[in-house]
Design an enzyme around this catalytic site. Structure first.
Site, PDB file in Angstrom:
ATOM      1  N   SER A 176      24.493  20.436   5.295  1.00  0.00           N
ATOM      2  CA  SER A 176      24.438  21.018   6.649  1.00  0.00           C
ATOM      3  C   SER A 176      23.075  20.735   7.266  1.00  0.00           C
ATOM      4  O   SER A 176      22.966  20.403   8.441  1.00  0.00           O
ATOM      5  CB  SER A 176      24.648  22.533   6.594  1.00  0.00           C
ATOM      6  OG  SER A 176      25.806  22.855   5.898  1.00  0.00           O
ATOM      7  N   HIS A 219      33.392  18.661   8.422  1.00  0.00           N
ATOM      8  CA  HIS A 219      32.985  19.996   7.984  1.00  0.00           C
ATOM      9  C   HIS A 219      32.425  20.806   9.156  1.00  0.00           C
ATOM     10  O   HIS A 219      31.820  20.229  10.080  1.00  0.00           O
ATOM     11  CB  HIS A 219      31.921  19.853   6.889  1.00  0.00           C
ATOM     12  CG  HIS A 219      31.577  21.153   6.225  1.00  0.00           C
ATOM     13  ND1 HIS A 219      30.458  21.876   6.566  1.00  0.00           N
ATOM     14  CD2 HIS A 219      32.226  21.853   5.265  1.00  0.00           C
ATOM     15  CE1 HIS A 219      30.425  22.975   5.817  1.00  0.00           C
ATOM     16  NE2 HIS A 219      31.485  22.981   5.023  1.00  0.00           N
ATOM     17  N   ASP A 297      28.500  11.627   6.230  1.00  0.00           N
ATOM     18  CA  ASP A 297      28.527  12.801   5.356  1.00  0.00           C
ATOM     19  C   ASP A 297      29.540  12.552   4.237  1.00  0.00           C
ATOM     20  O   ASP A 297      30.743  12.512   4.481  1.00  0.00           O
ATOM     21  CB  ASP A 297      28.928  14.019   6.212  1.00  0.00           C
ATOM     22  CG  ASP A 297      29.173  15.271   5.384  1.00  0.00           C
ATOM     23  OD1 ASP A 297      29.056  15.212   4.148  1.00  0.00           O
ATOM     24  OD2 ASP A 297      29.489  16.317   5.981  1.00  0.00           O
ATOM     25  N   ASN A 326      25.981  15.152  -1.925  1.00  0.00           N
ATOM     26  CA  ASN A 326      25.457  16.265  -2.721  1.00  0.00           C
ATOM     27  C   ASN A 326      25.594  16.022  -4.223  1.00  0.00           C
ATOM     28  O   ASN A 326      26.671  16.269  -4.785  1.00  0.00           O
ATOM     29  CB  ASN A 326      26.208  17.566  -2.383  1.00  0.00           C
ATOM     30  CG  ASN A 326      25.752  18.195  -1.093  1.00  0.00           C
ATOM     31  OD1 ASN A 326      24.687  17.854  -0.575  1.00  0.00           O
ATOM     32  ND2 ASN A 326      26.539  19.111  -0.567  1.00  0.00           N
TER      33      ASN A 326
HETATM   34  N1  PLP Z   1      30.249  18.262   4.426  1.00  0.00           N
HETATM   35  C1  PLP Z   1      31.367  18.192   3.675  1.00  0.00           C
HETATM   36  C2  PLP Z   1      32.286  17.011   3.804  1.00  0.00           C
HETATM   37  C3  PLP Z   1      31.648  19.224   2.766  1.00  0.00           C
HETATM   38  O1  PLP Z   1      32.748  19.156   2.018  1.00  0.00           O
HETATM   39  C4  PLP Z   1      30.767  20.313   2.670  1.00  0.00           C
HETATM   40  C5  PLP Z   1      31.045  21.406   1.737  1.00  0.00           C
HETATM   41  O2  PLP Z   1      31.934  21.407   0.962  1.00  0.00           O
HETATM   42  C6  PLP Z   1      29.634  20.330   3.488  1.00  0.00           C
HETATM   43  C7  PLP Z   1      29.388  19.296   4.356  1.00  0.00           C
HETATM   44  C8  PLP Z   1      28.661  21.450   3.454  1.00  0.00           C
HETATM   45  O3  PLP Z   1      27.882  21.286   2.335  1.00  0.00           O
HETATM   46  P1  PLP Z   1      26.490  22.082   2.179  1.00  0.00           P
HETATM   47  O4  PLP Z   1      26.842  23.362   1.532  1.00  0.00           O
HETATM   48  O5  PLP Z   1      25.684  21.186   1.293  1.00  0.00           O
HETATM   49  O6  PLP Z   1      25.905  22.259   3.519  1.00  0.00           O
END
Ligand code: PLP
Length: 516
Positions: A176, A219, A297, A326
């Site tokens: 995020s 997301h 992402d 991540n």
């Molecule tokens: N983007 C995607 C495609 C995700 O699946 C997620 C969480 O599952 C996120 C962003 C958010 O992740 P974070 O908790 O690292 O902000």
């Protein structure tokens, strides 16, 4: 020494001494005690993870349960360590959702390994705050090398590597944050170029005309980045859950005709809902033609690109200005560890640079000062845990771990497909299976509620809103997952389904007890 001081200095010190209280600080845990309790804690964690299967994966507590179990005021006097640990069992553990339980299949995995935990212990022990190179050189330098290692594992284009000139990687807390920071950097880049060609305009006017794009499957953090930065972000209607170039291009043209400035686009590789992939080879050239900053992402799925057979899903990444995934989801590195790369870090650095004197050092410019790369100042020594994991497992070991999860997802898929009551709603590419009972959403809601009450496994639901399709998500999450765990999960779902359809009460509420 005191006698040799001149009398005015003596006076000052005596006055100061009179003012300060003489309460003595004594650490409640010294090194001797830490050795003992630290070792006990390691045993506690190892026992917890070894015996986790004996616990219910989802806690039985009600909201507000914890409040009732601990005092509302902090303790005035020191307490005993053993009492604290007793309360871990009595107060904390009953309220834990066990993410590392073999029957946890919700969301996406949260990465976990003993090697990464050891890295975190060391990081806590060193306890440095690596905001500049000088604030702890090893903290910055290991991060630079680890980000290069990861980039090479993913075969990112050379422009993202630290020796490329302006490119490089950095560890953030979350995806995020990366999406927001990329948006802010893209915003400043766009403002600068618009102000350059039109000296009459000002940055606030340009800001009000900027528009960014993201798929309706992206997301929620992408929409949120727009809210936080007060930049207009438009959702692109997906086609079979993928953002398509023709739809995006139509929106860009429409906005240009209406006097807006398209500047940013977020593509997702592995959407949260169903792990669908936008096609970068289609989106990328569009972003290039219209001068949009492409941010990619790949929060969950990014880890799989270390396997050559999945790397093609990242094709087109050369068009991206920034990329995030991540390791704390699927690469054995415990939360938090979000790996972010910028093709040209200068846009981020320029956006975030504020230079107070107390943060300056004589070696500036020779290594990155990561305080300029993100929102917060302070940062932990997170690259240690990547280093530990990569060295202990090797890339080969990590590929085996990813492949095992994907293989097990396909096993689950085949069990579902063999059961005529169910259907698969999205192609299974990674470790996520999206499935549902044939028939109404109501039927699937009922099944989900019964699976929850049954409590043997933990999954979540999701929805394709435009198609009004509610489905169940089964994610392979457990580090040591085996075929038995997958068969167990399918068995539990199947039994709950049998009982649901046999239940006379349910039968009267479901008019169409017909799966086809
Ligand atoms: N983007 C995607 C495609 C995700 O699946 C997620 C969480 O599952 C996120 C962003 C958010 O992740 P974070 O908790 O690292 O902000």
């Amino acid at each position: 020494f005191f006698l040799s001081m001149n009398s005015s200095r003596k006076d000052c010190i005596q006055k100061a001494n009179r003012k300060i209280s003489h309460d003595v600080y004594t650490p409640k845990m010294d090194a001797v005690e830490f050795r003992k309790r630290g070792k006990e804690m390691i045993d506690y964690v190892a026992n917890y993870l070894e015996n986790i299967e004996e616990m219910k994966v989802f806690p039985l507590v009600e909201p507000g349960y914890l409040h009732k179990l601990i005092p509302s005021e902090p303790p005035e006097k020191p307490e005993e360590w053993d009492d604290i640990m007793d309360d871990v069992d009595q107060v904390i553990m009953p309220g834990i959702t066990h993410w590392h339980h073999p029957h946890f299949h919700a969301y996406f995995p949260a990465a976990n390994s003993y090697a990464a935990m050891c890295g975190d212990i060391l990081s806590g022990g060193i306890g440095c705050i690596g905001f500049t190179w000088a604030s702890s050189p090893a903290c910055t330098e290991l991060e630079v090398v680890m980000m290069d290692w990861l980039a090479k594992m993913l075969q990112l284009p050379n422009e993202f590597l630290s020796d490329s000139g302006n490119g490089g990687g950095v560890i953030y807390n979350t995806c995020s944050e990366a999406t927001l920071v990329a948006l802010l950097a893209a915003r400043n880049k766009a403002i600068e170029s618009h102000c350059k060609v039109n000296s009459e305009t000002n940055q606030y006017w340009v800001m009000s005309r900027l528009v960014g794009y993201y798929s309706d499957q992206a997301h929620s953090s992408v929409e949120r980045a727009g809210l936080l930065s007060m930049i207009k972000m438009r959702s692109v209607k997906s086609t079979e859950r993928r953002m398509r170039g023709n739809v995006l291009e139509e929106m860009i043209k429409e906005d240009l005709e209406n006097g807006f400035y398209p500047f940013y686009c977020v593509a997702t590789l592995g959407t949260t809902g169903s792990c669908a992939f936008d096609n970068l080879e289609e989106i990328g050239p569009l972003c290039k033609n219209y001068n949009l900053w492409l941010h990619v992402d790949a929060a969950y799925a990014g880890s799989a690109f270390i396997c050559p057979e999945y790397r093609h899903l990242l094709n087109g990444i050369e068009y991206a200005m920034s990329f995030v995934f991540n390791p704390h989801k699927w690469l054995l590195v415990n939360f938090d560890c979000s790996a972010v790369w910028f093709k040209d870090s200068k846009f981020v650095v320029e956006t975030f640079t504020v230079d107070p004197v107390y943060l300056k050092h004589k070696n500036e410019g020779k290594c990155p000062d990561f305080r300029h790369w993100h929102i917060q100042l302070g940062r932990r020594f997170r690259s240690l845990k990547i280093w530990f994991v990569l060295r202990l497992y090797g890339v080969d070991g990590m590929r085996k771990y990813i492949r095992n999860h994907i293989k097990l997802a396909h096993l689950f898929e085949s069990l579902i497909l063999a059961d005529h009551r169910f259907e698969i709603v999205e192609e299974v590419i990674m470790g996520l299976v999206c499935f549902r009972l044939k028939g109404s959403n109501k039927r699937n809601e009922e099944l989900y509620s019964r699976i929850e009450n049954d409590g043997r496994i933990h999954i979540v639901t999701s929805i394709f809103p435009d198609e009004d399709i509610l489905y169940l998500r089964f994610a392979v999450c457990y580090q040591f997952a085996t075929e038995e765990h997958v068969k167990y999960a399918y068995g539990a779902i199947s039994e709950v389904t049998d009982l649901m359809f046999e239940d006379p009460q349910y039968q009267t509420s479901d008019a169409g007890l017909n799966y086809n």
